[in-house]
Design a protein around this motif. Sequence first.
Motif, mmCIF file in Angstrom:
data_model
loop_
_atom_site.group_PDB
_atom_site.id
_atom_site.type_symbol
_atom_site.label_atom_id
_atom_site.label_comp_id
_atom_site.label_asym_id
_atom_site.label_seq_id
_atom_site.Cartn_x
_atom_site.Cartn_y
_atom_site.Cartn_z
ATOM 1 N N LYS A 48 -8.954 6.771 -0.516
ATOM 2 C CA LYS A 48 -8.465 5.771 -1.459
ATOM 3 C C LYS A 48 -7.363 6.334 -2.349
ATOM 4 O O LYS A 48 -7.118 5.849 -3.445
ATOM 5 N N ILE A 49 -6.706 7.373 -1.859
ATOM 6 C CA ILE A 49 -5.702 8.057 -2.659
ATOM 7 C C ILE A 49 -4.378 7.314 -2.531
ATOM 8 O O ILE A 49 -3.691 7.421 -1.511
ATOM 9 N N GLY A 50 -4.056 6.523 -3.529
ATOM 10 C CA GLY A 50 -2.814 5.777 -3.492
ATOM 11 C C GLY A 50 -2.897 4.521 -4.325
ATOM 12 O O GLY A 50 -3.605 4.465 -5.333
ATOM 13 N N ASP A 51 -2.215 3.486 -3.860
ATOM 14 C CA ASP A 51 -2.179 2.233 -4.602
ATOM 15 C C ASP A 51 -2.012 1.089 -3.614
ATOM 16 O O ASP A 51 -1.617 1.284 -2.457
ATOM 17 N N GLY A 52 -2.329 -0.129 -4.065
ATOM 18 C CA GLY A 52 -2.197 -1.298 -3.218
ATOM 19 C C GLY A 52 -3.546 -1.870 -2.838
ATOM 20 O O GLY A 52 -4.603 -1.436 -3.328
ATOM 21 N N THR A 53 -3.524 -2.841 -1.921
ATOM 22 C CA THR A 53 -4.749 -3.535 -1.505
ATOM 23 C C THR A 53 -4.846 -3.522 0.011
ATOM 24 O O THR A 53 -3.850 -3.766 0.719
ATOM 25 N N VAL A 54 -6.051 -3.241 0.501
ATOM 26 C CA VAL A 54 -6.333 -3.230 1.937
ATOM 27 C C VAL A 54 -7.363 -4.308 2.232
ATOM 28 O O VAL A 54 -8.418 -4.363 1.593
ATOM 29 N N SER A 78 -3.303 8.912 11.181
ATOM 30 C CA SER A 78 -4.749 8.963 10.967
ATOM 31 C C SER A 78 -5.123 8.544 9.552
ATOM 32 O O SER A 78 -6.206 7.996 9.318
ATOM 33 N N SER A 79 -4.230 8.785 8.615
ATOM 34 C CA SER A 79 -4.512 8.421 7.221
ATOM 35 C C SER A 79 -4.672 6.919 7.065
ATOM 36 O O SER A 79 -5.455 6.443 6.236
ATOM 37 N N ILE A 80 -3.955 6.150 7.875
ATOM 38 C CA ILE A 80 -4.088 4.692 7.802
ATOM 39 C C ILE A 80 -5.498 4.267 8.191
ATOM 40 O O ILE A 80 -6.105 3.389 7.567
ATOM 41 N N LEU A 81 -6.057 4.898 9.225
ATOM 42 C CA LEU A 81 -7.433 4.596 9.625
ATOM 43 C C LEU A 81 -8.419 4.990 8.535
ATOM 44 O O LEU A 81 -9.396 4.276 8.283
ATOM 45 N N ARG A 82 -8.167 6.122 7.898
ATOM 46 C CA ARG A 82 -9.066 6.551 6.829
ATOM 47 C C ARG A 82 -9.037 5.569 5.666
ATOM 48 O O ARG A 82 -10.059 5.313 5.025
ATOM 49 N N VAL A 133 0.832 -1.204 0.000
ATOM 50 C CA VAL A 133 0.000 0.000 0.000
ATOM 51 C C VAL A 133 0.868 1.256 0.000
ATOM 52 O O VAL A 133 1.817 1.374 0.793
ATOM 53 N N THR A 134 0.517 2.167 -0.877
ATOM 54 C CA THR A 134 1.130 3.494 -0.923
ATOM 55 C C THR A 134 0.019 4.530 -0.721
ATOM 56 O O THR A 134 -1.000 4.483 -1.401
ATOM 57 N N ILE A 135 0.225 5.430 0.228
ATOM 58 C CA ILE A 135 -0.794 6.436 0.565
ATOM 59 C C ILE A 135 -0.249 7.823 0.231
ATOM 60 O O ILE A 135 0.871 8.182 0.646
ATOM 61 N N TYR A 136 -1.064 8.599 -0.487
ATOM 62 C CA TYR A 136 -0.719 9.974 -0.832
ATOM 63 C C TYR A 136 -1.553 10.950 0.001
ATOM 64 O O TYR A 136 -2.608 10.600 0.535
ATOM 65 N N LEU A 183 2.901 6.967 2.955
ATOM 66 C CA LEU A 183 3.311 5.586 3.176
ATOM 67 C C LEU A 183 3.699 5.009 1.812
ATOM 68 O O LEU A 183 2.995 5.221 0.825
ATOM 69 N N ILE A 184 4.816 4.263 1.786
ATOM 70 C CA ILE A 184 5.335 3.783 0.497
ATOM 71 C C ILE A 184 5.466 2.260 0.528
ATOM 72 O O ILE A 184 6.205 1.706 1.364
ATOM 73 N N ASP A 185 4.682 1.606 -0.324
ATOM 74 C CA ASP A 185 4.790 0.166 -0.553
ATOM 75 C C ASP A 185 4.850 -0.613 0.769
ATOM 76 O O ASP A 185 5.742 -1.442 0.991
ATOM 77 N N ALA A 186 3.908 -0.337 1.658
ATOM 78 C CA ALA A 186 3.913 -0.957 2.982
ATOM 79 C C ALA A 186 3.028 -2.196 3.005
ATOM 80 O O ALA A 186 1.961 -2.226 2.369
ATOM 81 N N SER A 187 3.442 -3.192 3.769
ATOM 82 C CA SER A 187 2.652 -4.406 3.951
ATOM 83 C C SER A 187 2.674 -4.777 5.428
ATOM 84 O O SER A 187 3.713 -4.671 6.093
ATOM 85 N N MET A 188 1.544 -5.188 5.944
ATOM 86 C CA MET A 188 1.458 -5.607 7.339
ATOM 87 C C MET A 188 0.154 -6.373 7.517
ATOM 88 O O MET A 188 -0.769 -6.306 6.699
#
Length: 312
Positions: free
Chosen positions: A251-257, A240-244, A204-207, A216-221
Amino acid sequence: MWSISQLLVYLLVAYAALGTIVVVIFGKKLINLNFLQLKREADLRYGLVHVRNNVESIAFFGGEEREKANIQDRLHQAIQNFRNLITWQKNLAYFTFGYQYLIQVPPIAIMAPLYFADEIKFGVVTQASGVFATVLAALTLIVTKIESLSQFAAGITRLQTFKTALEHRSGTLTAEQPHDFATSTESVSEIRLMEAPTLAFQNVTIYTPKRERKLLIDASMEVQPGSGMIILGPSGSGKSSILRVFSGLWKIGDGTVCRPPLADIFFLPQRPYMILGTLRDQLLYPLVNRNITDHDLAAVLETVNLGYRDWE
């Protein structure tokens, strides 16, 4: 006018008194309706601002439908009161227009017999009619200005209630400016959401909202059921952006949640949110389940040590 006809003077006073009494009755109702209209419109504006300032908390709670119903109810109350106000203004207009036109009749009705009996000249009739209209206009100022006076009185009453409230309260209320979650109009990738029994990030990458920088850049957990995780970092680092992202608000970014269904998740926003309503509404928010009894709610409050205590 007294030297021309004493009866005309008595009729003038009676006509002015009757008109004043009637419009005062109308005026009291108009003052109440104008006051309520100011209140209803203020409640509607406050409700809209309240939602705007707490948009993130409302979205986390999933209370959109509840807030929509609340705003629609306030709007309906304002419209209904405005309809009542228009109805009374219409009735008042019917009376005042007729009242002003009838002014010309009394002096002619009284002076005509005297004129035809050759007791007075035609100029006296004209003079009496002019004096009657002039004096009556001065005595019936309330009749002609009742609508503007009622609006003015309602405004003064509204300010007085506000002044009284300020005198009984201290301190000021402040509100932070809400975050802008509007995404760019450009065609960009979005974070994908999947339902799963665990909480997980997959590359996941968050803008930031306008994609100025990456939080957040290319994070996995992954967080397994029954376990916990704490996220630490300085202000503005993206906690807080992670909670959002987990809630689907951002949904601004890339990856899968991956996450469980929203019905199985409870998000606690950073800023406490109080719904505009009763304590029961607050405890049930965002649900509208009327099957829950007051006894059930009281038991919940007792469980968290917020039950009723008789301090006497």
